[in-house]
Design a protein around this motif. Structure first.
Motif, mmCIF file in Angstrom:
data_model
loop_
_atom_site.group_PDB
_atom_site.id
_atom_site.type_symbol
_atom_site.label_atom_id
_atom_site.label_comp_id
_atom_site.label_asym_id
_atom_site.label_seq_id
_atom_site.Cartn_x
_atom_site.Cartn_y
_atom_site.Cartn_z
ATOM 1 N N ASP A 110 8.833 27.728 -45.273
ATOM 2 C CA ASP A 110 9.161 26.119 -45.682
ATOM 3 C C ASP A 110 10.280 26.743 -46.930
ATOM 4 N N MET A 127 3.194 29.002 -42.962
ATOM 5 C CA MET A 127 4.138 28.501 -43.173
ATOM 6 C C MET A 127 4.613 27.623 -44.376
ATOM 7 N N SER A 128 3.250 27.272 -45.557
ATOM 8 C CA SER A 128 3.825 26.660 -46.427
ATOM 9 C C SER A 128 5.209 28.134 -47.746
ATOM 10 N N GLU A 129 4.699 28.784 -47.408
ATOM 11 C CA GLU A 129 6.293 30.616 -47.918
ATOM 12 C C GLU A 129 7.040 29.921 -46.882
ATOM 13 N N SER A 163 -6.110 35.651 -46.761
ATOM 14 C CA SER A 163 -4.934 36.327 -47.443
ATOM 15 C C SER A 163 -5.049 37.832 -47.564
ATOM 16 N N ASP A 195 -2.887 33.160 -42.867
ATOM 17 C CA ASP A 195 -3.558 32.373 -41.873
ATOM 18 C C ASP A 195 -1.508 31.481 -42.435
ATOM 19 N N LYS A 196 -2.532 30.669 -41.390
ATOM 20 C CA LYS A 196 -0.941 30.210 -40.499
ATOM 21 C C LYS A 196 -0.675 29.404 -41.845
ATOM 22 N N THR A 197 -1.649 28.531 -42.650
ATOM 23 C CA THR A 197 -0.903 27.082 -43.614
ATOM 24 C C THR A 197 -0.466 28.201 -45.186
ATOM 25 N N THR A 198 -0.742 29.140 -44.618
ATOM 26 C CA THR A 198 -0.519 30.015 -45.844
ATOM 27 C C THR A 198 1.679 30.504 -45.515
ATOM 28 N N GLN A 255 6.334 32.973 -35.253
ATOM 29 C CA GLN A 255 5.483 32.830 -37.206
ATOM 30 C C GLN A 255 4.340 33.611 -36.883
#
Length: 159
Positions: A82, A78-80, A157, A73-76, A63
């Protein structure tokens, strides 16, 4: 009279016809066309980007490495991931060397959807490029590559 002087403003933001505004507005219009088309497949353009990267990936990528490659970025990311996992387009498998590390893998369903969505988005791109001659498109492409390849750090991003 040059080409830019002949064109009439097409929006209420007449005073915003500077270079930055034009690039931003063009990106908005292209992005909206891609978002509308991707939505027909139940994904976002960012989701399509992730699926395409996983489809084209010769070796497995964690990842963290996927996010770095895509400029997400990590948050973006991970959301995608998910969202894509929830609808069965990818799965995340633990790394055999480090169980804390996850590797996203595209599923057969994801591969099929990516192909269909990718073909549809390629058609959108072809229709947008059709506004330009081959020579104009070469100039636009070179200019955008030159602008994207700068020395200053890029924040946020890619999509």
């Amino acid at each position: 009279m040059d080409h830019m002087e002949e064109q009439q403003p097409i929006s209420a933001c007449v005073e915003k016809w500077d270079f930055n505004w034009l690039l931003h507005r063009a990106a908005q219009r292209v992005g909206a066309a891609f978002a509308d088309e991707a939505a027909k497949f139940g994904i976002s353009p960012r989701g399509q980007l992730v699926l395409q990267a996983l489809t084209n990936e010769e070796g497995q990528r964690t990842q963290l490495k996927l996010g770095a490659m895509l400029g997400l970025d990590k948050t973006t990311l991970m959301s995608e991931l998910d969202k894509l996992e929830r609808i069965g387009l990818i799965m995340r498998v633990p790394d055999p060397k480090d169980r804390r590390v996850r590797t996203p893998v595209i599923t057969d369903k994801g591969r099929d959807l990516q192909k269909r969505a990718g073909d549809a988005l390629a058609e959108i791109e072809r229709s947008l490029r059709a506004r330009f001659t081959h020579e104009e498109m070469a100039v636009v492409r070179k200019a955008l590559i030159d602008l994207a390849d700068g020395d200053a750090p890029v924040h946020g991003s890619c999509l």
